[in-house]
Design a protein around this motif. Structure first.
Motif, mmCIF file in Angstrom:
data_model
loop_
_atom_site.group_PDB
_atom_site.id
_atom_site.type_symbol
_atom_site.label_atom_id
_atom_site.label_comp_id
_atom_site.label_asym_id
_atom_site.label_seq_id
_atom_site.Cartn_x
_atom_site.Cartn_y
_atom_site.Cartn_z
ATOM 1 N N PHE A 25 53.755 -32.249 21.851
ATOM 2 C CA PHE A 25 54.993 -33.024 21.705
ATOM 3 C C PHE A 25 56.174 -32.330 22.399
ATOM 4 O O PHE A 25 57.129 -32.994 22.795
ATOM 5 C CB PHE A 25 55.336 -33.228 20.229
ATOM 6 C CG PHE A 25 54.434 -34.184 19.505
ATOM 7 C CD1 PHE A 25 54.416 -35.538 19.816
ATOM 8 C CD2 PHE A 25 53.596 -33.733 18.496
ATOM 9 C CE1 PHE A 25 53.593 -36.425 19.148
ATOM 10 C CE2 PHE A 25 52.770 -34.613 17.810
ATOM 11 C CZ PHE A 25 52.766 -35.963 18.138
ATOM 12 N N PHE A 26 56.117 -31.001 22.538
ATOM 13 C CA PHE A 26 57.221 -30.268 23.163
ATOM 14 C C PHE A 26 57.468 -30.722 24.598
ATOM 15 O O PHE A 26 58.585 -30.608 25.105
ATOM 16 C CB PHE A 26 56.933 -28.764 23.172
ATOM 17 C CG PHE A 26 57.111 -28.067 21.847
ATOM 18 C CD1 PHE A 26 57.040 -28.751 20.652
ATOM 19 C CD2 PHE A 26 57.342 -26.701 21.800
ATOM 20 C CE1 PHE A 26 57.196 -28.102 19.425
ATOM 21 C CE2 PHE A 26 57.511 -26.045 20.593
ATOM 22 C CZ PHE A 26 57.436 -26.744 19.405
ATOM 23 N N ASP A 28 57.334 -33.727 25.823
ATOM 24 C CA ASP A 28 57.803 -35.103 25.948
ATOM 25 C C ASP A 28 59.316 -35.137 26.142
ATOM 26 O O ASP A 28 60.089 -34.977 25.193
ATOM 27 C CB ASP A 28 57.405 -35.893 24.697
ATOM 28 C CG ASP A 28 57.610 -37.391 24.857
ATOM 29 O OD1 ASP A 28 58.601 -37.789 25.499
ATOM 30 O OD2 ASP A 28 56.790 -38.160 24.325
ATOM 31 N N GLU A 31 61.330 -37.725 24.007
ATOM 32 C CA GLU A 31 61.485 -37.380 22.587
ATOM 33 C C GLU A 31 62.433 -36.185 22.409
ATOM 34 O O GLU A 31 63.159 -36.114 21.414
ATOM 35 C CB GLU A 31 60.127 -37.077 21.958
ATOM 36 C CG GLU A 31 59.136 -38.230 22.029
ATOM 37 C CD GLU A 31 59.588 -39.444 21.239
ATOM 38 O OE1 GLU A 31 59.004 -39.728 20.206
ATOM 39 O OE2 GLU A 31 60.576 -40.105 21.673
ATOM 40 N N ARG A 32 62.434 -35.269 23.363
ATOM 41 C CA ARG A 32 63.380 -34.146 23.301
ATOM 42 C C ARG A 32 64.817 -34.633 23.396
ATOM 43 O O ARG A 32 65.743 -34.001 22.871
ATOM 44 C CB ARG A 32 63.127 -33.147 24.434
ATOM 45 C CG ARG A 32 61.835 -32.374 24.346
ATOM 46 C CD ARG A 32 61.907 -31.082 25.127
ATOM 47 N NE ARG A 32 62.344 -31.230 26.494
ATOM 48 C CZ ARG A 32 61.549 -31.212 27.563
ATOM 49 N NH1 ARG A 32 60.247 -31.082 27.386
ATOM 50 N NH2 ARG A 32 62.028 -31.340 28.772
ATOM 51 N N VAL A 47 61.042 -34.620 18.486
ATOM 52 C CA VAL A 47 59.911 -33.690 18.592
ATOM 53 C C VAL A 47 59.706 -32.958 17.271
ATOM 54 O O VAL A 47 58.580 -32.861 16.770
ATOM 55 C CB VAL A 47 60.133 -32.690 19.743
ATOM 56 C CG1 VAL A 47 59.069 -31.589 19.712
ATOM 57 C CG2 VAL A 47 60.106 -33.396 21.089
ATOM 58 N N CYS A 90 59.723 -26.708 14.932
ATOM 59 C CA CYS A 90 60.216 -26.251 16.238
ATOM 60 C C CYS A 90 61.304 -25.223 15.996
ATOM 61 O O CYS A 90 62.450 -25.576 15.730
ATOM 62 C CB CYS A 90 60.754 -27.415 17.069
ATOM 63 S SG CYS A 90 61.403 -26.882 18.681
#
Length: 263
Positions: A25-26, A28, A31-32, A47, A90
């Motif tokens: 996911f990091f 993307d 999404e970030r 994320v 995160c």
């Protein structure tokens, strides 16, 4: 249930692929870019939320009886003496927003107020730092230990200065100035979990930061202890599982010099 070393290694092996998958996911960018401001210099992205929800489900498959204590959820009613997972989905969200590639997933398992397992995954370097109680600390499959540097003149020191210290800028920069003058230099990564891993691996000789949350330091605390180091709070006491605490860590000799910065 009492866990043996073999039990904990087995749990670690089950967690490993889930952490690696969650870290996808990091990457993307869309999404970030979905950012909510929690407070000054304190953000949450989509994320963070997706990693947390993914891991919540996967960890429940591994240990259904463990409670879930994590950054992006309401933890009211959870006793820190419970059997629980402690997750920062995160650590280094500001880094992630800026694509500064030093963000981690930090995960710990605790029971009765004692840490059993700690894992910190840094996906950009594909490094998994992990430790089990009484079983040592590792980077991927290599055993690690804190540095043997005995004096601050020969050290490099990691520093954190999060948003909570904005109102104490002069005091903070006095500490930074003193470390700059007396050491070989300081480093600021922007992820408390990764800073603690670097101490555990001997990449830096010590680390100091105030106002950390439990999910920031839980895994790193076990890693440093299992790597032969010492972790204290800013009162100079052994760090235990507290909801908010400062962290001073190094090997057992060098930390005596860093205690000059305690309250």
């Amino acid at each position: 249930m009492n866990f043996t070393k073999e039990d904990l290694i087995n749990i670690k092996e089950k967690c490993r692929p889930f952490l690696i998958e969650a870290a996808d996911f990091f990457a993307d960018e869309d999404e970030r870019a979905k950012i909510k401001v929690k407070s000054r210099n304190n953000f949450v992205t989509e994320v963070d939320l997706k990693v947390q929800e993914f891991l919540r489900k996967k960890l429940a498959e591994i240990l259904p009886d463990a409670k879930f204590y994590a950054e992006e959820k309401d933890n009211e009613g959870i006793d820190l003496g419970d059997f629980l997972w402690i997750l920062d989905p995160c650590d280094g969200t500001t880094n992630l927003i800026h694509d500064y590639k030093h963000s981690t997933i930090s995960l710990a398992l605790a029971k009765g107020g004692e840490l059993l397992l700690g894992l910190v995954y840094e996906p950009h370097a594909k490094e998994l730092f992990w430790a089990i109680r009484g079983g040592g600390a590792y980077l991927n499959d290599k055993k690690i230990s804190v540095s043997k540097t005995l004096d601050i003149k020969s050290s490099i020191i990691g520093l954190g200065a999060g948003g909570a210290r904005i109102g104490r800028a002069e005091e903070t920069f006095e500490m930074i100035k003193d470390i700059f003058i007396t050491s070989q230099g300081f480093r600021r990564i922007g992820s408390a979990a990764l800073e603690m891993c670097y101490v555990a691996a001997g990449r830096t000789d010590g680390y100091l930061e105030e106002d950390l949350k439990l999910w920031d330091y839980a895994a790193g605390l076990l890693l440093i202890k299992e790597a032969g180091g010492l972790v204290l709070n800013f009162h100079g006491e052994d760090l235990s599982l507290e909801r908010i605490s400062g962290v001073i860590c190094a090997n057992k000799i060098l930390i005596k010099e860093l205690l000059k910065y305690k309250y």
